[in-house]
Scaffold this active site. Structure first.
Site, PDB file in Angstrom:
ATOM      1  N   GLY A  46      50.686  48.118  80.607  1.00  0.00           N
ATOM      2  CA  GLY A  46      50.287  48.297  78.537  1.00  0.00           C
ATOM      3  C   GLY A  46      50.100  46.933  78.110  1.00  0.00           C
ATOM      4  O   GLY A  46      51.043  45.836  78.325  1.00  0.00           O
ATOM      5  N   LEU A  89      56.331  43.708  78.058  1.00  0.00           N
ATOM      6  CA  LEU A  89      56.318  42.259  78.081  1.00  0.00           C
ATOM      7  C   LEU A  89      56.225  41.568  76.890  1.00  0.00           C
ATOM      8  O   LEU A  89      56.409  40.693  76.917  1.00  0.00           O
ATOM      9  CB  LEU A  89      54.399  42.028  78.294  1.00  0.00           C
ATOM     10  CG  LEU A  89      54.397  42.772  79.256  1.00  0.00           C
ATOM     11  CD1 LEU A  89      52.283  42.887  80.192  1.00  0.00           C
ATOM     12  CD2 LEU A  89      54.660  42.165  81.024  1.00  0.00           C
ATOM     13  N   GLU A 131      52.730  52.134  73.677  1.00  0.00           N
ATOM     14  CA  GLU A 131      51.429  51.123  73.460  1.00  0.00           C
ATOM     15  C   GLU A 131      50.904  51.320  72.076  1.00  0.00           C
ATOM     16  O   GLU A 131      51.070  50.311  71.195  1.00  0.00           O
ATOM     17  CB  GLU A 131      50.180  50.995  74.183  1.00  0.00           C
ATOM     18  CG  GLU A 131      50.164  51.265  75.672  1.00  0.00           C
ATOM     19  CD  GLU A 131      51.172  49.229  75.739  1.00  0.00           C
ATOM     20  OE1 GLU A 131      51.033  48.300  74.693  1.00  0.00           O
ATOM     21  OE2 GLU A 131      51.859  49.224  77.072  1.00  0.00           O
ATOM     22  N   HIS A 134      53.351  50.317  69.669  1.00  0.00           N
ATOM     23  CA  HIS A 134      53.096  48.875  69.212  1.00  0.00           C
ATOM     24  C   HIS A 134      52.188  48.566  68.040  1.00  0.00           C
ATOM     25  O   HIS A 134      52.028  48.241  66.706  1.00  0.00           O
ATOM     26  CB  HIS A 134      52.144  47.979  70.542  1.00  0.00           C
ATOM     27  CG  HIS A 134      53.541  47.608  71.030  1.00  0.00           C
ATOM     28  ND1 HIS A 134      54.571  46.535  70.796  1.00  0.00           N
ATOM     29  CD2 HIS A 134      53.617  48.099  72.648  1.00  0.00           C
ATOM     30  CE1 HIS A 134      55.432  45.994  71.879  1.00  0.00           C
ATOM     31  NE2 HIS A 134      54.483  47.018  72.579  1.00  0.00           N
TER      32      HIS A 134
HETATM   33 ZN    ZN Z   1      55.198  47.020  74.808  1.00  0.00          ZN
END
Ligand code: ZN
Length: 149
Positions: A46, A89, A131, A134
């Site tokens: 993602g 990430l 996600e 975020h």
């Molecule tokens: Zn993330």
């Protein structure tokens, strides 16, 4: 397609509340393509706008070889609970256990501007929640029990 630079923890973009996408333009579609390429190159499942410096409500998720492009996503239903290992990430090398719903239904626009709903179970539910967090400036480390602490 082009690879984008992934912002890492400490970058202020990751803490911003993102604005909706008002009009889907060719640039939006290029962004989706670039985000997918960037996510795959980094071996992620993602990636959200702020992770590549775009403070808009847009993200991509790929689970079980299926790609989900989410524009202005909202969680409209959820149930159950799971506790599982999560990473990001933007937070390289760190992992932690989060509590997430087991099933999540998301409503969003697709790349054609159509309203669609996707229901995710287990990893897909977790990815949707991660996600969408975020887009509100939240990181999984805010809620996780980190393995290295
Ligand atoms: Zn993330």
């Amino acid at each position: 397609m082009a690879k984008l630079q992934i912002r890492k923890v400490g970058d202020e973009c990751l803490r911003k509340v993102c604005r909706p996408i008002e009009t889907i333009t060719p640039r939006t579609l290029t962004l989706l393509d670039d985000m997918l390429e960037t996510m795959r190159a980094a071996d992620g499942c993602g990636l959200a706008g702020p992770q590549v410096g775009i403070l808009r409500r847009i993200c991509v998720v790929e689970v079980d070889d299926k790609v989900y492009e989410l524009i202005n996503p909202k969680i409209i239903a959820f149930c159950g609970e799971q506790i599982a290992e999560e990473g990001c990430l933007s937070v390289p090398g760190r992992w932690g256990k989060t509590h997430r719903p087991m099933d999540v239904t998301v409503q969003c626009l697709d790349r054609n501007g159509e309203t669609v709903t996707y229901t995710g179970h287990d990893l897909l539910a977790r990815a949707f929640c991660h996600e969408i967090d975020h887009l509100d400036g939240k990181l999984f480390t805010d809620i996780a029990e980190m393995d290295d602490e």
